[in-house]
Scaffold this motif. Structure first.
Motif, short mmCIF file in Angstrom:
data_model
loop_
_atom_site.label_atom_id
_atom_site.label_comp_id
_atom_site.label_asym_id
_atom_site.label_seq_id
_atom_site.Cartn_x
_atom_site.Cartn_y
_atom_site.Cartn_z
N LEU A 89 0.85 -1.18 0.00
CA LEU A 89 0.00 0.00 0.00
C LEU A 89 0.90 1.23 0.00
N LEU A 90 0.85 2.00 -1.09
CA LEU A 90 1.72 3.16 -1.27
C LEU A 90 0.92 4.43 -1.12
N SER A 91 1.34 5.30 -0.20
CA SER A 91 0.64 6.54 0.05
C SER A 91 1.64 7.68 0.23
N GLY A 92 1.14 8.91 0.07
CA GLY A 92 2.01 10.08 0.14
C GLY A 92 2.37 10.61 -1.23
N MET A 93 1.91 9.92 -2.28
CA MET A 93 2.14 10.39 -3.64
C MET A 93 1.12 11.46 -4.00
N VAL A 94 1.43 12.26 -5.03
CA VAL A 94 0.49 13.27 -5.52
C VAL A 94 0.27 13.05 -7.01
N ASP A 95 -0.73 13.74 -7.54
CA ASP A 95 -1.16 13.40 -8.90
C ASP A 95 -0.13 13.73 -9.98
N GLN B 222 -7.68 8.56 -5.51
CA GLN B 222 -7.21 9.94 -5.45
C GLN B 222 -8.23 10.80 -4.73
N THR B 223 -7.79 11.53 -3.72
CA THR B 223 -8.62 12.50 -3.02
C THR B 223 -7.89 13.83 -3.08
N GLU B 224 -8.52 14.79 -3.78
CA GLU B 224 -7.84 16.03 -4.13
C GLU B 224 -6.56 15.66 -4.87
N GLU B 225 -5.39 16.14 -4.45
CA GLU B 225 -4.17 15.82 -5.19
C GLU B 225 -3.47 14.57 -4.68
N TRP B 226 -3.93 14.02 -3.56
CA TRP B 226 -3.25 12.89 -2.93
C TRP B 226 -3.65 11.57 -3.57
N VAL B 227 -2.66 10.75 -3.87
CA VAL B 227 -2.89 9.48 -4.56
C VAL B 227 -2.40 8.32 -3.69
N THR B 228 -3.23 7.31 -3.55
CA THR B 228 -2.90 6.09 -2.82
C THR B 228 -3.07 4.91 -3.76
N ALA B 229 -2.12 4.00 -3.74
CA ALA B 229 -2.18 2.85 -4.63
C ALA B 229 -1.99 1.55 -3.86
N LEU B 230 -2.81 0.57 -4.17
CA LEU B 230 -2.65 -0.78 -3.66
C LEU B 230 -2.14 -1.65 -4.80
N VAL B 231 -0.94 -2.21 -4.62
CA VAL B 231 -0.36 -3.04 -5.66
C VAL B 231 0.01 -4.40 -5.07
N THR B 232 0.11 -5.40 -5.92
CA THR B 232 0.45 -6.74 -5.45
C THR B 232 1.64 -7.29 -6.22
N LYS B 233 2.37 -8.11 -5.54
CA LYS B 233 3.57 -8.70 -6.11
C LYS B 233 3.21 -10.02 -6.77
N GLU B 234 3.23 -10.04 -8.10
CA GLU B 234 2.80 -11.23 -8.84
C GLU B 234 4.00 -12.14 -9.09
N LYS B 235 4.46 -12.79 -8.04
CA LYS B 235 5.60 -13.70 -8.17
C LYS B 235 5.32 -14.95 -7.35
N GLU C 39 7.66 -2.41 -13.45
CA GLU C 39 8.85 -3.02 -14.04
C GLU C 39 9.35 -4.20 -13.20
N LYS C 40 9.03 -4.18 -11.90
CA LYS C 40 9.44 -5.26 -11.01
C LYS C 40 8.38 -6.36 -10.92
N GLY C 41 7.33 -6.26 -11.74
CA GLY C 41 6.33 -7.32 -11.77
C GLY C 41 5.13 -7.10 -10.87
N TYR C 42 4.88 -5.85 -10.49
CA TYR C 42 3.74 -5.54 -9.63
C TYR C 42 2.53 -5.12 -10.47
N LYS C 43 1.37 -5.45 -9.95
CA LYS C 43 0.11 -5.10 -10.60
C LYS C 43 -0.68 -4.18 -9.69
N THR C 44 -1.22 -3.11 -10.27
CA THR C 44 -2.02 -2.17 -9.50
C THR C 44 -3.43 -2.73 -9.31
N ILE C 45 -3.83 -2.91 -8.06
CA ILE C 45 -5.16 -3.43 -7.73
C ILE C 45 -6.16 -2.30 -7.60
N GLN C 46 -5.74 -1.20 -6.98
CA GLN C 46 -6.64 -0.08 -6.74
C GLN C 46 -5.85 1.22 -6.71
N LEU C 47 -6.42 2.24 -7.29
CA LEU C 47 -5.83 3.57 -7.28
C LEU C 47 -6.89 4.53 -6.76
#
Length: 292
Positions: A251-257, A279-292, A269-277
């Motif tokens: 779960l990656l947070s603290g990013m902006v748009d 965005q609230t105002e400019e703040w972006v949170t991403a849930l990614v999974t390691k497909e290995k 590039e490391k083989g991760y897939k984004t499950i959910q993205l």
């Protein structure tokens, strides 16, 4: 009621002035820090405007035999300024005493500060508001994602834990081994919030700078929660990949748009897939999974 006295001065004078006032028993002092906020690659930057003037506010709670003119004279004498530059205002409203509000996460869960006595029907995360909670937008987005999960028996790493809200949430939904990490000494704050929610037995707090090569943690984690700035997230890509289990959740947070796409591309590039993205105002949170 509050008695408010305001004196305008240069920001460069504040430290000397507040020291004088405190020595005379004026302890309740406040001013807005003059800053300029600007966008940068890593999110936001702040510039302290040292040449600015500020309004220093001196507060006295309602006391017996209060003499406004005498108090103005005393403040002007302490600061060596004309009496008519000391501005007085009586604050009759009680709004300044209002507690930190209950935050509705809009999923049946609420964040309820310890000082707030509001009756709320729903599931609660109790917490002591930190001194700088900010908007909390990306934190609440993270909480919504965590609280819908079943983390029973999972091992969780929380990087940039702050007040420990994400660690507490993970423990509430079943995680039984949560390592909360922050570069500041936040152990007492995190464990206090954990005790409020009866999950202190499942959370360990570690102080350390995860970006430094000397920082180490042992083993793999089923979930890693990251709430730091974008550049640090990118620096940690290899560390996170090394410590996440196959099919683990990140779960990656603290990013902006304006910088999240580059960050997510690095993980793709490391083989991760984004499950959910989210965005609230400019703040972006991403849930990614390691497909290995």
């Amino acid at each position: 009621m509050l008695h408010e006295f305001t004196v305008q001065m240069s920001l460069q004078q504040v430290d000397e002035v507040t020291e004088k006032l405190i020595s005379y028993g004026y302890y309740n002092l406040y001013y807005d820090q003059p800053i300029e906020q600007f966008r940068e690659e890593n999110g936001y930057g702040f510039l302290e405007l040292m040449d600015s003037n500020i309004d220093l506010k001196i507060f006295l709670e309602d006391i017996e035999s209060f003499d406004m003119e005498k108090t103005k004279e005393e403040i002007s004498a302490i600061l060596a300024v004309p009496k008519d530059t000391v501005v007085y205002q009586l604050i009759e409203t009680e709004e300044w005493q209002q507690p930190f509000p209950v935050i509705d996460l809009q999923n049946g869960w609420f964040l309820k500060p310890t000082s707030n006595e509001e009756e709320v029907e729903g599931k609660m995360i109790h917490f002591e508001p930190p001194s700088a909670f900010g908007s909390g937008l990306h934190v609440t987005d993270c909480l919504r994602i965590i609280l819908r999960e079943d983390m029973s028996g999972k091992r969780v790493l929380d990087i940039g834990t702050g007040a420990g809200l994400l660690s507490v949430a993970a423990a509430i939904v079943g995680a039984r081994d949560v390592l909360a990490v922050d570069m500041e000494d936040v152990e007492s704050e995190v464990l206090y919030n954990a005790r409020l929610n009866k999950v202190e037995n499942y959370i360990t707090v570690l102080q350390g700078d995860v970006v430094k090569s000397t920082f180490e943690v042992q083993g793999l984690f089923d979930w890693i929660l990251v709430n730091i700035v974008t550049n640090e997230i990118k620096q940690l890509a290899s560390f996170l990949d090394t410590h996440l289990t196959p099919n683990g959740m990140l779960l990656l947070s603290g990013m902006v748009d304006w910088n999240h796409q580059e960050t997510l591309a690095l993980f793709q590039e490391k083989g991760y897939k984004t499950i959910q993205l989210v965005q609230t105002e400019e703040w972006v949170t991403a849930l990614v999974t390691k497909e290995k």
